[in-house]
Design an enzyme around this catalytic site. Structure first.
Site, PDB file in Angstrom:
ATOM      1  N   LYS A  60       0.922  -1.090  -0.216  1.00  0.00           N
ATOM      2  CA  LYS A  60      -0.090   0.021  -0.038  1.00  0.00           C
ATOM      3  C   LYS A  60       0.784   1.339   0.057  1.00  0.00           C
ATOM      4  O   LYS A  60       0.538   2.487  -0.557  1.00  0.00           O
ATOM      5  CB  LYS A  60      -0.841  -0.081   1.241  1.00  0.00           C
ATOM      6  CG  LYS A  60      -1.965  -1.084   1.344  1.00  0.00           C
ATOM      7  CD  LYS A  60      -2.786  -1.057   2.601  1.00  0.00           C
ATOM      8  CE  LYS A  60      -2.015  -1.271   3.856  1.00  0.00           C
ATOM      9  NZ  LYS A  60      -1.329  -2.935   3.797  1.00  0.00           N
TER      10      LYS A  60
ATOM     11  N   THR B 114       6.616   0.630   2.374  1.00  0.00           N
ATOM     12  CA  THR B 114       7.974   0.887   1.567  1.00  0.00           C
ATOM     13  C   THR B 114       7.705   1.702   0.557  1.00  0.00           C
ATOM     14  O   THR B 114       6.829   1.420  -0.230  1.00  0.00           O
ATOM     15  CB  THR B 114       8.594  -0.592   1.125  1.00  0.00           C
ATOM     16  OG1 THR B 114       8.509  -1.303   2.087  1.00  0.00           O
ATOM     17  CG2 THR B 114       9.892  -0.320   0.400  1.00  0.00           C
TER      18      THR B 114
ATOM     19  N   GLN C 122      -1.744  -2.405   7.736  1.00  0.00           N
ATOM     20  CA  GLN C 122      -2.417  -3.748   7.849  1.00  0.00           C
ATOM     21  C   GLN C 122      -3.434  -4.032   6.718  1.00  0.00           C
ATOM     22  O   GLN C 122      -3.250  -3.202   5.756  1.00  0.00           O
ATOM     23  CB  GLN C 122      -2.874  -4.221   9.287  1.00  0.00           C
ATOM     24  CG  GLN C 122      -1.869  -4.408  10.132  1.00  0.00           C
ATOM     25  CD  GLN C 122      -1.534  -2.842  10.985  1.00  0.00           C
ATOM     26  OE1 GLN C 122      -2.487  -2.147  11.187  1.00  0.00           O
ATOM     27  NE2 GLN C 122      -0.274  -2.735  11.148  1.00  0.00           N
TER      28      GLN C 122
END
Ligand code: IMP
Length: 429
Positions: free
Chosen positions: A19, A45, A228
């Protein structure tokens, strides 16, 4: 004035959907980037111009000097980690301290949270959750408990906070020494360390709810960044093997104070295959050489903990559930390049339990544990697609795979990522 378009990026599986890369790209079209849940259990990242940046707390829009970054009230913030992250990235993220706002309502992670989590997971042995050990669950538990919780805003009132910290440490130490036979914490040392973090973070602490309402009224475009994924959502995920916050789009309202009626577009992110870290059921998991091959090709090792990720076929049955739950407008598929060169290619279209097909994604962990995936074979492609920038230029087998995902999930695929760099992205209208 620019047309206000508020977007939410949400993971549709068990996190690690890349994401961060998508948020980084879309941040260029937004004015404000807001994290709404979780803490430094997340690892986002971002890669561009040959460099890679790893983020855990600061929203992934930080590299655009015109973007204000907001850490919403729904997060649990480890002040030490936040300061480390700011210091690491402020060279590239120009003026970050002046455009980073941390909600005064956000809760904080202290040494006792990490300590109790480590002791508890060890005590549980095989029955553990397999958490990231960052103190996330215990901090959210204290938030619900109220009397042992500390919010970011309290750092602005150190005279009030100091005796509170002493009282909490006394209470936590009783548990460490009497229940776990472990060493106590030194309240004075903890206070000295954390009071210094509080002083450094103080200029960034704000009522971000009020600030965001002002931004909306001023026509700013907001980008909400979920951490998440939906299947790790505390309420809608694969409980109890979940995280402690609302990782689905459900987290936006409590996590930012912005009503969901302000969101114009919800993009659900999935990898081209499925992964999971930690314990818990994972019906399409490949515990064989193919799973190992995907792990190596996709560099599937945790950004936060370095743990090897469990890898498996794309689970569109679970993703369809997550897409409906979030009411996504479109899907983003990341790491499609990783599937290139596999000897076989399968996709999960549903589950059976006891030989009977399920109509819905199970609400019960036992059923999910017993679920067998219904797998459909597709044609693999041998080509390296990481240099391709247009959908029509993809090998026909890769196009067929993407189209099958659209059919099975019931939402169009808007963006395809074929490599970690910003440039390695295919946009579809
Ligand atoms: P916690 O969030 O540290 O409490 O961990 C609970 C579960 O969520 C564990 O299975 C973790 O591996 C998983 N988890 C937490 N954060 C992430 C994430 O950012 N990506 C993938 N899994 C995560």
């Amino acid at each position: 004035m620019k047309a206000p378009t508020n977007t939410c990026i949400v993971g549709l599986t068990w996190g690690d959907e890349a994401k961060g890369k998508i948020v980084d790209i879309l941040a260029a079209e937004h004015d404000v980037c807001i994290r709404y849940n979780g803490g430094n259990n997340a690892g986002h990242t971002v890669a561009f111009e040959g460099d890679t940046y790893k983020l855990h707390l600061v929203p992934s829009g930080l590299f655009y000097p015109g973007v204000t970054c907001v850490i919403g009230g729904g997060l649990v913030v480890d002040p030490q980690v936040l300061l480390e992250e700011i210091t690491t990235h402020e060279g590239k993220a120009v003026g970050l301290r002046q455009r980073l706002l941390v909600s005064s309502r956000a809760h904080t992670i202290w040494p006792w949270h990490k300590k109790i989590e480590a002791l508890s997971e060890k005590h549980l042995g095989k029955g553990k959750i397999g958490t990231t050990l960052r103190g996330i669950g215990p901090a959210y538990a204290d938030k619900a408990n109220r009397v042992t919780a500390i919010r970011m805003g309290e750092f602005l009132r150190p005279d009030h906070l100091r005796p509170k910290v002493e009282r909490i440490v006394q209470q936590k130490n009783a548990v460490f020494t009497k229940v776990f036979d472990a060493d106590p914490l030194d309240a004075a040392a903890v206070w000295d360390e954390y009071a210094a973090y509080g002083r450094e973070l103080a200029p960034m602490i704000a009522d971000t709810t009020a600030w965001l309402h002002g931004a909306i009224e001023g026509g700013k475009r907001l980008l909400f960044e979920g951490a998440q994924g939906t299947l790790l959502d505390i309420d809608h995920g694969t409980y109890p093997y979940v995280t402690s916050s609302n990782a689905s789009v459900a987290g936006v309202w409590p996590g930012t104070g912005v009503s969901p009626r302000h969101i114009h577009e919800i993009l659900g992110v999935v990898k081209a295959y499925t992964t999971r870290v930690g314990e818990g059921p994972f019906p399409t998991e490949l515990k064989d050489a193919l799973g190992d091959q995907i792990r190596e090709q996709g560099h599937e090792y945790g950004t936060t903990t370095g743990r090897p990720r469990r890898c498996g076929w794309l689970d569109t049955f679970a993703i369809r559930y997550a897409a409906r739950l979030n009411h996504v407008d479109a899907i983003v598929i990341t790491l499609l390049d990783v599937l290139g060169g596999l000897a076989e290619l399968k996709i999960c279209t549903g589950y059976t339990v006891g030989g009977k097909p399920l109509k819905e994604f199970p609400d019960d962990p036992t059923a999910l544990q017993q679920a067998q995936p219904i797998l459909e074979s597709l044609t693999p492609w041998p080509e390296d697609i990481s240099g391709i920038r247009a959908f029509d230029d993809l090998p026909s087998a890769a196009k067929a795979y993407v189209n099958r995902v659209t059919e099975l999930v019931g939402a169009p695929v808007r963006i395809i990522s074929v490599g970690p760099d910003r440039a390695q992205t295919i946009f579809r209208s």
